[in-house]
Design a protein around this motif. Structure first.
Motif, mmCIF file in Angstrom:
data_model
loop_
_atom_site.group_PDB
_atom_site.id
_atom_site.type_symbol
_atom_site.label_atom_id
_atom_site.label_comp_id
_atom_site.label_asym_id
_atom_site.label_seq_id
_atom_site.Cartn_x
_atom_site.Cartn_y
_atom_site.Cartn_z
ATOM 1 N N GLY A 134 0.656 -1.263 -0.056
ATOM 2 C CA GLY A 134 -0.103 -0.115 0.060
ATOM 3 C C GLY A 134 0.822 1.157 -0.232
ATOM 4 O O GLY A 134 0.303 2.303 -0.164
ATOM 5 N N LEU A 135 2.148 1.023 0.139
ATOM 6 C CA LEU A 135 2.742 2.404 0.328
ATOM 7 C C LEU A 135 2.991 3.133 -0.910
ATOM 8 O O LEU A 135 3.284 4.271 -1.216
ATOM 9 C CB LEU A 135 4.442 1.968 1.014
ATOM 10 C CG LEU A 135 5.299 3.233 1.338
ATOM 11 C CD1 LEU A 135 4.480 4.016 2.344
ATOM 12 C CD2 LEU A 135 6.666 2.934 1.693
ATOM 13 N N THR A 136 2.967 2.305 -1.935
ATOM 14 C CA THR A 136 2.989 2.742 -3.470
ATOM 15 C C THR A 136 2.135 3.734 -3.675
ATOM 16 O O THR A 136 1.777 4.450 -4.735
ATOM 17 C CB THR A 136 3.081 1.875 -4.593
ATOM 18 O OG1 THR A 136 1.926 0.673 -4.273
ATOM 19 C CG2 THR A 136 4.576 1.173 -4.329
ATOM 20 N N GLY A 137 0.862 3.585 -2.903
ATOM 21 C CA GLY A 137 -0.484 4.440 -3.241
ATOM 22 C C GLY A 137 -0.456 5.374 -2.439
ATOM 23 O O GLY A 137 -1.526 6.337 -2.475
ATOM 24 N N THR A 138 0.599 5.858 -1.822
ATOM 25 C CA THR A 138 0.837 7.295 -1.033
ATOM 26 C C THR A 138 0.806 8.398 -2.091
ATOM 27 O O THR A 138 1.559 8.280 -3.007
ATOM 28 C CB THR A 138 1.951 7.197 -0.269
ATOM 29 O OG1 THR A 138 1.858 6.178 0.486
ATOM 30 C CG2 THR A 138 2.112 8.695 0.600
ATOM 31 N N GLY A 139 -0.046 9.439 -2.102
ATOM 32 C CA GLY A 139 -0.291 10.304 -2.848
ATOM 33 C C GLY A 139 0.786 11.272 -2.666
ATOM 34 O O GLY A 139 1.617 11.348 -1.832
ATOM 35 N N ALA A 140 0.855 12.670 -3.687
ATOM 36 C CA ALA A 140 1.718 13.589 -3.545
ATOM 37 C C ALA A 140 1.917 14.333 -2.221
ATOM 38 O O ALA A 140 2.800 14.636 -1.775
ATOM 39 C CB ALA A 140 1.475 14.332 -4.768
ATOM 40 N N GLY A 141 0.572 14.438 -1.743
ATOM 41 C CA GLY A 141 0.334 15.113 -0.508
ATOM 42 C C GLY A 141 0.914 14.348 0.666
ATOM 43 O O GLY A 141 1.807 15.108 1.555
ATOM 44 N N GLY A 142 1.244 13.134 0.840
ATOM 45 C CA GLY A 142 1.725 12.295 1.649
ATOM 46 C C GLY A 142 3.364 12.446 1.482
ATOM 47 O O GLY A 142 3.942 12.604 2.593
ATOM 48 N N TRP A 143 3.777 12.248 0.375
ATOM 49 C CA TRP A 143 5.403 12.438 0.219
ATOM 50 C C TRP A 143 5.646 13.782 0.503
ATOM 51 O O TRP A 143 6.766 14.249 0.926
ATOM 52 C CB TRP A 143 5.622 12.175 -1.339
ATOM 53 C CG TRP A 143 5.511 10.632 -1.552
ATOM 54 C CD1 TRP A 143 4.664 10.117 -2.400
ATOM 55 C CD2 TRP A 143 5.941 9.404 -0.916
ATOM 56 N NE1 TRP A 143 4.642 8.748 -2.545
ATOM 57 C CE2 TRP A 143 5.382 8.234 -1.313
ATOM 58 C CE3 TRP A 143 6.771 9.457 0.546
ATOM 59 C CZ2 TRP A 143 5.739 7.025 -0.908
ATOM 60 C CZ3 TRP A 143 7.198 8.022 0.833
ATOM 61 C CH2 TRP A 143 6.652 7.012 0.083
ATOM 62 N N LEU A 144 4.838 14.942 0.201
ATOM 63 C CA LEU A 144 5.370 16.107 0.646
ATOM 64 C C LEU A 144 5.322 16.513 1.963
ATOM 65 O O LEU A 144 6.192 17.201 2.661
ATOM 66 C CB LEU A 144 4.413 17.153 -0.044
ATOM 67 C CG LEU A 144 4.380 17.651 -1.580
ATOM 68 C CD1 LEU A 144 3.243 18.404 -2.160
ATOM 69 C CD2 LEU A 144 5.790 18.196 -1.746
ATOM 70 N N THR A 145 4.434 15.874 2.553
ATOM 71 C CA THR A 145 4.403 15.902 4.181
ATOM 72 C C THR A 145 5.674 15.428 4.705
ATOM 73 O O THR A 145 6.202 15.583 5.720
ATOM 74 C CB THR A 145 3.024 15.027 4.833
ATOM 75 O OG1 THR A 145 1.916 15.648 4.120
ATOM 76 C CG2 THR A 145 3.221 14.945 6.328
ATOM 77 N N VAL A 146 6.050 13.968 4.066
ATOM 78 C CA VAL A 146 7.285 13.349 4.611
ATOM 79 C C VAL A 146 8.440 14.376 4.513
ATOM 80 O O VAL A 146 9.444 14.392 5.286
ATOM 81 C CB VAL A 146 7.538 12.197 3.859
ATOM 82 C CG1 VAL A 146 8.902 11.514 4.066
ATOM 83 C CG2 VAL A 146 6.282 11.047 4.300
ATOM 84 N N ALA A 147 8.342 15.043 3.025
ATOM 85 C CA ALA A 147 9.690 15.887 3.001
ATOM 86 C C ALA A 147 9.897 17.335 3.973
ATOM 87 O O ALA A 147 10.684 17.422 4.608
ATOM 88 C CB ALA A 147 9.356 16.619 1.581
ATOM 89 N N TRP A 148 8.535 17.884 4.249
ATOM 90 C CA TRP A 148 8.618 18.745 5.012
ATOM 91 C C TRP A 148 8.926 18.585 6.701
ATOM 92 O O TRP A 148 9.327 19.202 7.337
ATOM 93 C CB TRP A 148 7.656 20.119 5.039
ATOM 94 C CG TRP A 148 6.212 19.525 5.396
ATOM 95 C CD1 TRP A 148 5.169 19.221 4.647
ATOM 96 C CD2 TRP A 148 5.728 19.633 6.914
ATOM 97 N NE1 TRP A 148 3.941 18.781 5.261
ATOM 98 C CE2 TRP A 148 4.258 18.965 6.360
ATOM 99 C CE3 TRP A 148 6.318 19.631 8.216
ATOM 100 C CZ2 TRP A 148 3.335 18.920 7.690
ATOM 101 C CZ3 TRP A 148 5.414 19.826 9.186
ATOM 102 C CH2 TRP A 148 4.014 19.118 9.047
ATOM 103 N N LEU A 149 8.420 17.205 7.125
ATOM 104 C CA LEU A 149 8.548 16.714 8.291
ATOM 105 C C LEU A 149 10.027 16.382 8.580
ATOM 106 O O LEU A 149 10.752 16.642 9.481
ATOM 107 C CB LEU A 149 7.816 15.604 8.539
ATOM 108 C CG LEU A 149 6.363 15.836 8.803
ATOM 109 C CD1 LEU A 149 5.657 14.489 8.830
ATOM 110 C CD2 LEU A 149 6.082 16.497 10.265
ATOM 111 N N THR A 150 10.886 15.917 7.282
ATOM 112 C CA THR A 150 12.294 15.567 7.437
ATOM 113 C C THR A 150 13.048 16.876 7.601
ATOM 114 O O THR A 150 14.160 17.031 8.421
ATOM 115 C CB THR A 150 12.819 14.845 6.148
ATOM 116 O OG1 THR A 150 12.037 13.863 5.973
ATOM 117 C CG2 THR A 150 14.391 14.623 6.278
#
Length: 284
Positions: A134-150
């Motif tokens: 299911g991780l491949t279904g993470t949308g752009a919003g999810g990956w942007l959240t990971v980026a700014w949290l990092t």
């Protein structure tokens, strides 16, 4: 050219060079690979299990906590170790002797440590794409959240690492102090289990520190919305997450420079030689 701006540019260039050296150093690459591989092995062992009482893969529930912990562990422990070692080997003293040398020194260390941490996060995510359903279904919003949290995790952890490193008397003490700090925060942060399982006062303590909020933010990015039911208040609390991490970043960025300047003022050739003599006595 403004001397401080020139020092910043030199620091960025030096940080990039040091990062390239790290990526070609067998010892540094081995340490990064082994640290990240330990997390990947856990995901592999959990790949076929589900979270009790749900259909959520156990690896999917574990990965956000790993990412939330990986950022402060890699950046803070790296900052503590690097600063304590370079106090002892004279690197800090040489930087202090140059015009705006401390500015360039700090910029270079922040650059190299940030890049190393980002690489570890990327490797962890790539492994997760293969091992977590299911991780491949993470949308752009999810990956942007990971980026700014990092990014926020780096800004809140690196200054703390610099402060801890400046307070340690030697590399051995620095290593122990950093691991004690990380271990204590991990134990009460709910990074790998629902924080609601802890006593109320421990939940309050955990929410003071950035590690809990990094884990919460990563879970909000990578888990389905229904998983928020296990969180405090049944919500991901994105506003609170951002505010707490920004507050820690601001406090750290304001507190670290004067503490480091005070430490640098105490540096001298005689003080460095005294530390070397003590180190030789410990070895002998």
């Amino acid at each position: 050219m403004n001397p401080r701006l020139h020092a910043v540019r030199l620091g960025l260039r030096r940080g990039l060079i040091e990062f390239r050296h790290q990526m070609t150093s067998t010892q540094d690459v081995f340490f990064t690979v082994m640290t990240t591989a330990s997390f990947v092995v856990v995901l592999y062992l959990q790949r076929d299990a589900t979270l009790p009482g749900t259909d959520l893969p156990l690896a999917a529930a574990t990965l956000p906590g790993m990412l939330g912990m990986l950022v402060p562990v890699t950046s803070m422990v790296g900052a503590v170790g690097m600063l304590s070692v370079e106090r002892e080997d004279g690197t800090l003293l040489r930087a202090k002797a140059m015009p705006q040398g401390m500015v360039g020194y700090l910029v270079s260390r922040v650059t190299s440590l940030s890049l190393s941490t980002v690489v570890s996060v990327i490797v962890m995510i790539v492994a997760g794409l293969f091992l977590v359903d299911g991780l491949t279904g993470t949308g752009a919003g999810g990956w942007l959240t990971v980026a700014w949290l990092t990014l926020l995790g780096l800004l809140s952890s690196l200054p703390l690492g610099a402060i801890v490193g400046s307070l340690a008397a030697n590399p051995q003490a620095a290593a122990g102090l950093s691991m004690l700090t990380v271990g204590g925060l991990t134990a009460v942060s709910g990074i790998f289990y629902p924080i609601s399982a802890l006593a109320g006062w421990m939940q309050g303590v955990a929410q003071i520190f950035p590690l809990y909020w990094l884990g919460l933010g990563m879970r909000s990015a990578l888990l389905p919305d229904g998983a928020a039911a296990a969180e405090i208040g049944g919500s991901w609390r994105p506003v609170e997450t951002t505010l707490v991490l920004v507050a820690w970043a601001v406090v750290g960025l304001l507190a670290a420079p004067p503490i480091l300047r005070r430490m640098a003022r105490r540096e001298s050739g005689s003080a460095m030689q005294t530390r070397r003599d003590r180190a030789m006595q410990r070895i002998g």
